[in-house]
Design a protein around this motif. Structure first.
Motif, PDB file in Angstrom:
ATOM      1  N   THR A  87       0.476   5.321  -1.774  1.00  0.00           N
ATOM      2  CA  THR A  87      -0.882   5.051  -2.230  1.00  0.00           C
ATOM      3  C   THR A  87      -1.124   5.707  -3.577  1.00  0.00           C
ATOM      4  OG1 THR A  87      -3.228   5.335  -1.762  1.00  0.00           O
ATOM      5  CG2 THR A  87      -1.759   7.059  -0.961  1.00  0.00           C
ATOM      6  N   THR A  88      -1.894   5.031  -4.414  1.00  0.00           N
ATOM      7  CA  THR A  88      -2.301   5.659  -5.678  1.00  0.00           C
ATOM      8  C   THR A  88      -3.589   6.434  -5.478  1.00  0.00           C
ATOM      9  OG1 THR A  88      -3.525   3.680  -6.303  1.00  0.00           O
ATOM     10  CG2 THR A  88      -1.287   3.876  -7.151  1.00  0.00           C
ATOM     11  N   ARG A  89      -4.155   6.297  -4.266  1.00  0.00           N
ATOM     12  CA  ARG A  89      -5.458   6.938  -4.015  1.00  0.00           C
ATOM     13  C   ARG A  89      -5.398   7.862  -2.798  1.00  0.00           C
ATOM     14  NH1 ARG A  89      -9.989   4.620  -6.241  1.00  0.00           N
ATOM     15  NH2 ARG A  89     -10.931   6.574  -5.591  1.00  0.00           N
ATOM     16  N   PRO A  90      -4.561   8.909  -2.869  1.00  0.00           N
ATOM     17  CA  PRO A  90      -4.531   9.839  -1.734  1.00  0.00           C
ATOM     18  C   PRO A  90      -5.897  10.477  -1.474  1.00  0.00           C
ATOM     19  CG  PRO A  90      -3.336  10.742  -3.630  1.00  0.00           C
ATOM     20  CD  PRO A  90      -3.637   9.319  -3.936  1.00  0.00           C
ATOM     21  N   ASP A  91      -6.754  10.479  -2.496  1.00  0.00           N
ATOM     22  CA  ASP A  91      -8.083  11.065  -2.329  1.00  0.00           C
ATOM     23  C   ASP A  91      -8.939  10.296  -1.329  1.00  0.00           C
ATOM     24  OD1 ASP A  91      -7.948   9.021  -4.450  1.00  0.00           O
ATOM     25  OD2 ASP A  91     -10.120   9.305  -4.554  1.00  0.00           O
ATOM     26  N   THR A  92      -8.552   9.050  -1.023  1.00  0.00           N
ATOM     27  CA  THR A  92      -9.379   8.235  -0.124  1.00  0.00           C
ATOM     28  C   THR A  92      -8.861   8.231   1.308  1.00  0.00           C
ATOM     29  OG1 THR A  92      -8.111   6.205  -0.548  1.00  0.00           O
ATOM     30  CG2 THR A  92      -9.934   6.683  -2.053  1.00  0.00           C
ATOM     31  N   LEU A  93      -7.970   9.168   1.615  1.00  0.00           N
ATOM     32  CA  LEU A  93      -7.293   9.147   2.919  1.00  0.00           C
ATOM     33  C   LEU A  93      -8.282   9.190   4.093  1.00  0.00           C
ATOM     34  CD1 LEU A  93      -4.634   9.107   4.443  1.00  0.00           C
ATOM     35  CD2 LEU A  93      -4.300  11.499   3.864  1.00  0.00           C
ATOM     36  N   PHE A  94      -9.432   9.881   3.894  1.00  0.00           N
ATOM     37  CA  PHE A  94     -10.424   9.919   4.972  1.00  0.00           C
ATOM     38  C   PHE A  94     -11.026   8.543   5.251  1.00  0.00           C
ATOM     39  CE2 PHE A  94     -10.348  14.425   3.899  1.00  0.00           C
ATOM     40  CZ  PHE A  94     -10.438  15.032   5.158  1.00  0.00           C
ATOM     41  N   GLY A  95     -10.838   7.613   4.316  1.00  0.00           N
ATOM     42  CA  GLY A  95     -11.393   6.263   4.498  1.00  0.00           C
ATOM     43  C   GLY A  95     -10.372   5.274   5.023  1.00  0.00           C
ATOM     44  N   ALA A  96      -9.148   5.764   5.358  1.00  0.00           N
ATOM     45  CA  ALA A  96      -8.110   4.858   5.863  1.00  0.00           C
ATOM     46  C   ALA A  96      -8.429   4.512   7.310  1.00  0.00           C
ATOM     47  CB  ALA A  96      -6.735   5.510   5.751  1.00  0.00           C
ATOM     48  N   THR A  97      -8.868   3.275   7.543  1.00  0.00           N
ATOM     49  CA  THR A  97      -9.324   2.914   8.889  1.00  0.00           C
ATOM     50  C   THR A  97      -8.349   2.001   9.624  1.00  0.00           C
ATOM     51  OG1 THR A  97     -10.621   1.131   7.893  1.00  0.00           O
ATOM     52  CG2 THR A  97     -11.755   3.212   8.349  1.00  0.00           C
ATOM     53  N   TYR A  98      -7.304   1.547   8.918  1.00  0.00           N
ATOM     54  CA  TYR A  98      -6.238   0.786   9.566  1.00  0.00           C
ATOM     55  C   TYR A  98      -5.025   0.814   8.656  1.00  0.00           C
ATOM     56  CZ  TYR A  98      -7.470  -3.209   6.514  1.00  0.00           C
ATOM     57  OH  TYR A  98      -7.709  -4.023   5.445  1.00  0.00           O
ATOM     58  N   MET A  99      -3.909   0.279   9.130  1.00  0.00           N
ATOM     59  CA  MET A  99      -2.701   0.208   8.325  1.00  0.00           C
ATOM     60  C   MET A  99      -2.177  -1.220   8.335  1.00  0.00           C
ATOM     61  SD  MET A  99      -0.615   3.599   9.401  1.00  0.00           S
ATOM     62  CE  MET A  99       0.529   3.464   8.054  1.00  0.00           C
ATOM     63  N   VAL A 100      -1.380  -1.522   7.296  1.00  0.00           N
ATOM     64  CA  VAL A 100      -0.769  -2.846   7.241  1.00  0.00           C
ATOM     65  C   VAL A 100       0.702  -2.705   6.854  1.00  0.00           C
ATOM     66  CG1 VAL A 100      -0.850  -5.157   6.249  1.00  0.00           C
ATOM     67  CG2 VAL A 100      -2.967  -3.834   6.454  1.00  0.00           C
ATOM     68  N   LEU A 101       1.554  -3.402   7.603  1.00  0.00           N
ATOM     69  CA  LEU A 101       2.968  -3.492   7.240  1.00  0.00           C
ATOM     70  C   LEU A 101       3.242  -4.898   6.703  1.00  0.00           C
ATOM     71  CD1 LEU A 101       4.794  -1.884  10.313  1.00  0.00           C
ATOM     72  CD2 LEU A 101       3.715  -0.770   8.356  1.00  0.00           C
ATOM     73  N   ALA A 102       4.153  -4.976   5.727  1.00  0.00           N
ATOM     74  CA  ALA A 102       4.609  -6.284   5.281  1.00  0.00           C
ATOM     75  C   ALA A 102       5.311  -6.976   6.437  1.00  0.00           C
ATOM     76  CB  ALA A 102       5.556  -6.130   4.105  1.00  0.00           C
ATOM     77  N   PRO A 103       5.267  -8.298   6.537  1.00  0.00           N
ATOM     78  CA  PRO A 103       5.922  -8.997   7.652  1.00  0.00           C
ATOM     79  C   PRO A 103       7.402  -8.636   7.773  1.00  0.00           C
ATOM     80  CG  PRO A 103       4.553 -10.517   6.404  1.00  0.00           C
ATOM     81  CD  PRO A 103       4.537  -9.225   5.659  1.00  0.00           C
ATOM     82  N   GLU A 104       8.059  -8.374   6.622  1.00  0.00           N
ATOM     83  CA  GLU A 104       9.500  -8.091   6.642  1.00  0.00           C
ATOM     84  C   GLU A 104       9.802  -6.618   6.923  1.00  0.00           C
ATOM     85  OE1 GLU A 104       7.730  -9.249   4.134  1.00  0.00           O
ATOM     86  OE2 GLU A 104       8.517 -11.168   3.424  1.00  0.00           O
ATOM     87  N   HIS A 105       8.794  -5.785   7.101  1.00  0.00           N
ATOM     88  CA  HIS A 105       9.017  -4.343   7.242  1.00  0.00           C
ATOM     89  C   HIS A 105       9.935  -4.062   8.431  1.00  0.00           C
ATOM     90  CE1 HIS A 105       8.224  -0.041   7.538  1.00  0.00           C
ATOM     91  NE2 HIS A 105       7.637  -0.106   6.369  1.00  0.00           N
TER      92      HIS A 105
END
Length: 936
Positions: A315-333
RNA sequence: GCCGGGGUGGUGGAAUGGAAUACACGGAUGACUCAAAAUCAUUUGCCUGAGAGGGCAUGCGGGUUCGACUCCCGUCCCCGGCACCA
């Protein structure tokens, strides 16, 4: 025009046609434009510029196509020619070479169509280009020319490949080092192997595999751009945004194929940072920065609540970590399968499951759907966010929240870690997705009042515990320290730039100096076996396929040359059987280092002698990157060629072969000459040279046609060639016209009927020296009238400035002014004509030489000093001041220079009494030497 | 969408914050010519005026300034690059 009526000694196309080849032959015989090297076979201490300050000016060399040159091609070449001729006269030791970028697809495709060997067509095309360039009077050091297809040249292209193959990038010193130093480190135990196994316990093959994993040129089986229609793989840079081949416009598919790669990503930091020291157009630097796409941020580790794997995100925005409410993986992950549970968790919303009974099914269906889409389709779908819940939950390390993990194709497998933490409050894409899937949105940066949607701007942190109140930058730094302290992540940088796919399934390219032994691992050939010469084959066509057949397999033309591929060699351990690499290098390879070879083109001991390299390209002082002093070419190479060439140059610098760490210190992008094309009512292109202009409408015969503006090309029936222009006007007129049309960096339309203006100018210059009726030289030694002498020196001064700044159009305008001032004088003074001829000679070199000779001088003017202005004559005899009243010019006064300000003021007020009509001036501003402004 | 570059006569273009339109093409008029071409000379931003002159013009609208093509803010159009890059 009837021949008999034209004065016998007028400067006409016929006269130019007689003068020009004569001087071209003179220059060739005398090696007029040979530049001396400090050492080696091209050294010449007796040369008039030996020991003078040097200047290396370099053009992007042409690909010699079968169609030959049109008037647009030589614009940059004429520009550098005028510049170097000027600089040579001004005292510099000028190096100005030219070569040919001759490997590549068109020759091969033409060969396939006609059965002619690519070498035959290439050599014919190169010869044709040489002739066309020679006719333009371009002043090159002809001893230094080459084509990238010459075995003597590509021997060194292969040699450089081996240097890259035999190097690794040491991140601790941020530079390439010989691979032997890496091996030595493994052997003496100072460097652990990547997986921690003891070097001594490894088999030779295991050791080779480890070392191969470090090489800057390496083989990888990775997703690449496979283009069945061309039968070859392509670099990312060669694929258009809609997923087609830049050449041929065929579909391109992502396929896992074994290919050669170059580790250009290791140079990402330096390629970005060193842009700062380059004197390049800002737009080009910006394009490179965007292409490299360096992002600073952090890797954050998210543990799962139920299973082992930890998901790492960038992430380029580690400062927003408290706002991370879900995660997404690429389909190929790769971790998707490992985290998917057997059942949907209790209470999973139906909207998240895609209607499937189990998470595995849902994910599989979504993946199949995503994989079936081409890049073009994914872009075309207006980016409506799609995705599916994996059934798994991760733990936000900063607050312990349990957050759902999705699979969605808006996350790209190839960037960062292929997984993201989604912060809808601060990211527009995450916001959209969150709205569709009804996911919570937490703002962690305070937006301005009334702001709606994802807020990506600056502001104080909120809802973020200890970060609250901090600005974005401080909050980022603070969060990164926290992550590092608690083992949940670390600061990180990622790049958009991918490693460079370096192999092609083509015939007409440089063979790799690589063989394979029975292990299937690559072995670099020793220098003594270079060049690896491209074998003659019966069938040099690549195997192409139905453009839409994504499952086709590449087949290299060289693989069919069995007796070449299977070879017995002694690589130091006795004769053994080996298999040659049958891919060839991409067309960019030859142009990645050509600027170096011009310096020492026949050296068979090294790619360039280091003393010669240091002289022409070395840094001028501490912090200077060195490189070519002026590199001129089209902006279309802003990323591809210029990025690849910088990369190779830096590797060669790291390995100690050269002293400059950038190849091109100054870059100049010339504009394009474009042309009008015309279509009839049915939309068919009609020949542009048969269209006539009547009252602002265009007619072809009696039918009206529509005009459009664009490229010059056969298909648009608007090609004009330099040869036609030389036949009709002479090369000098053509050169002057191209330089006078406008600034060199601006594109402009070609207009043949305007060329005559440049011919009239040269005719007037000629007429100043030569009597058109008798051919006698009419120049006298009488002094110039003072006013004209002052003009002459102002022109000399102005022309020098313009030439130094590549402003040829305004330089020519000044020369025309001078010529027009001399034309009506009763006698033509040598004092004015000689400098005029010298100043015009960079643009019209043949005419310049001819008139110089007629004026009584020996030899060439190429090394005669460029005129220098007398500063005493630059001061005007009198100064005209415009007098403004309320910003409008209402009068003029004439005063001698250095008139006291009070006097100027009084004279000015007297000159505008009428305009003042009795009003008292509130304010009078006298700008010395400029104007007087009166405010009422 | 984001990031660049650019909008000046009929045309290509010129102008360190100081005379907008240099220079060239094209147009007009004249000289030379039986005529035409070429060449030479004059003229040519727009409106108005017989003329002297006056007014208006650098995409559009504002602002700063004695003075803006040039600097600032907003806006429209054209060209180029990138485009789900976390």
């Amino acid at each position: 025009m009837s021949e008999s009526d034209t004065p016998a000694f007028r400067y006409t196309a016929a006269k130019a046609g007689e003068i020009e080849p004569r001087w071209q032959a003179y220059w060739a015989e005398n090696g007029t434009f040979d530049a001396p090297n400090p050492t080696g076979e091209l050294a010449d201490p007796t040369h008039p510029r030996a020991g003078a300050p040097k200047l290396y000016v370099h053009d992007m060399f042409p690909y010699p196509s079968g169609a030959g040159l049109h008037v647009g091609h030589p614009l940059g070449y004429i520009g550098t020619d005028c510049y170097t001729r000027y600089k040579r006269m001004a005292g510099f030791n000028v190096l100005h070479p030219m070569g040919f970028d001759a490997f590549g697809l068109p020759a091969e495709q033409y060969a396939v169509q006609t059965g002619t060997h690519p070498r035959t067509t290439t050599e014919a095309n190169v010869e044709r280009y040489r002739d066309q360039l020679r006719r333009l009077g371009l002043a090159y050091d002809d001893r230094r020319t080459f084509a990238t297809t010459d075995p003597d040249y590509y021997r060194w292209t292969q040699w450089i490949f081996l240097q890259i193959f035999n190097s690794w990038f040491d991140p601790s010193v941020r530079k390439a080092r010989p691979i032997d130093e890496l091996i030595a480190g493994f052997e003496n135990g100072s460097r652990p192997t990547p997986d921690g196994r003891a070097w001594a316990g490894l088999s030779p093959i295991e050791r080779r595999e480890i070392v191969d994993g470090y090489r800057l040129a390496y083989i990888s089986e990775a997703p690449v751009n496979w283009c069945p229609g061309l039968g070859t793989v392509l670099a990312n840079e060669e694929v258009t945004p809609d997923g087609r081949s830049e050449r041929g416009n065929f579909p391109v598919f992502q396929r896992n194929l074994k290919q050669w790669m170059m580790r250009i990503t290791e140079y990402g930091d330096r390629l970005v940072e060193d842009l700062d020291v380059l004197n390049w157009p800002e737009p080009v630097k910006l394009m490179q920065r965007n292409w490299i796409g360096r992002s600073r941020g952090a890797h954050v580790e998210f543990p799962m609540d139920a299973v082992e794997p930890v998901i790492s995100v960038f992430t380029t925005r580690p400062d927003t970590l408290f706002g991370a409410t879900y995660m997404v993986l690429a389909p190929e992950h790769t971790l998707v399968d490992a985290i998917v549970p057997a059942q949907w968790p209790e209470g999973t919303r139906p909207a998240w499951t895609g209607g499937h009974a189990t998470p595995a099914e849902a994910v599989a269906a979504y993946r199949a759907q995503a994989a079936g889409k081409t890049e073009a389709e994914r872009t075309a779908e207006a980016r409506v966010k799609t995705g599916v819940f994996t059934g798994a939950y991760a733990i936000n390390p900063v607050n312990g929240d349990r957050i759902p993990v999705f699979v969605a194709d808006y996350v790209l497998a190839g960037y960062g870690t292929g997984a993201i933490m989604a912060v809808p409050g601060q990211d527009a894409r995450d916001w959209e997705f969150a709205e569709i899937f009804d996911l919570p949105i937490i703002r962690t940066v305070q937006p301005p009042d009334g702001f709606e949607g994802a807020y990506v701007g600056e502001g104080p942190a909120i809802n973020s515990d200890w970060l609250n109140g901090m600005g974005v930058a401080d909050a980022k730094a603070s969060m990164i320290s926290w992550l590092e302290e608690h083992g949940h992540g670390r600061g990180a940088t990622t790049f958009r730039l991918r490693d460079w796919l370096f192999s092609r399934q083509r015939y007409w390219g440089e063979p790799f100096p690589i063989v394979y032994d029975e292990t299937g691992l690559p072995i670099g050939l020793p220098d003594s076996m270079l060049p690896v010469v491209l074998p003659d084959v019966e069938d040099f066509s690549p195997r192409t396929f139905d453009p839409d057949d994504a499952d086709s397999e590449p087949e290299t033309p060289l693989s069919r040359a069995k007796e070449w591929v299977e070879v017995e060699l002694d690589l130091g351990d006795g004769p053994k059987r080996y298999t040659r690499e049958t891919n060839t290098m991409p067309q960019w390879a030859g142009s990645c280092w050509y600027e170096l070879r011009y310096l020492d083109p026949h050296n068979d001991k090294a790619l360039v002698d280091s003393e010669n390299e240091a002289y022409w390209m070395g840094p001028k002082g501490p912090g200077d990157c060195g490189g070519v002093d002026l590199y001129v070419g089209g902006v279309e190479h802003a990323v591809l060629h210029l990025l690849y060439a910088r990369f190779w140059h830096k590797v060669l610098y790291d390995l100690g072969y050269i002293s400059s760490f950038e190849p091109f210190r100054t870059l100049f992008n010339q504009g394009y000459i474009q042309a009008y094309a015309y279509r009839d009512a049915r939309g068919f292109v009609v020949p542009a040279d048969e269209v006539v202009d009547r009252d602002g409408r265009w007619y072809y015969g009696d039918q009206e046609v529509q005009r459009e503006y664009g490229k010059i090309g056969k298909s648009l029936k608007n090609v004009v060639t330099p040869d036609e222009m030389i036949d009709q006007y002479g090369a000098d007129t053509f050169r002057v016209y191209e330089m006078a049309m406008g600034p060199l960096d601006v594109s402009r339309p070609w207009e043949t009927r305007a060329v005559v203006g440049s011919q009239r100018f040269l005719q007037r210059v000629w007429r100043l020296v030569v009597d058109e009726e008798t051919g006698a030289v009419r120049v006298t030694d009488e002094p110039l009238p003072l006013e004209v002498r002052r003009l002459l020196h102002r022109v000399i001064d102005g022309v020098r400035v313009d030439m130094d700044e590549l402003r040829f159009n305004t330089a020519i305008a000044k020369l025309i002014e001078l010529t027009n001032a001399l034309t009506p004088l009763p006698t033509v003074s040598r004092e004015a004509v000689e400098p005029l001829v010298l100043m015009a000679s960079p643009f019209a070199p043949h005419l310049g030489e001819e008139l110089w000779r007629k004026l009584g001088h020996e030899g060439s003017l190429a090394y005669v000093g460029f005129p220098v202005a007398d500063p005493a004559l630059l001061v005007a005899e009198s100064i005209t001041y415009p007098v403004q009243v309320n910003g409008k010019v209402r009068g003029r006064i004439e005063v001698v220079p250095d008139t006291a300000e009070d006097e100027v003021r009084a004279a000015a007020l007297a000159a505008v009494t009428e305009a003042l009509s009795g009003r008292d001036p509130k304010k009078v501003i006298v700008v010395p030497g400029r104007l007087v402004s009166v405010v009422v």
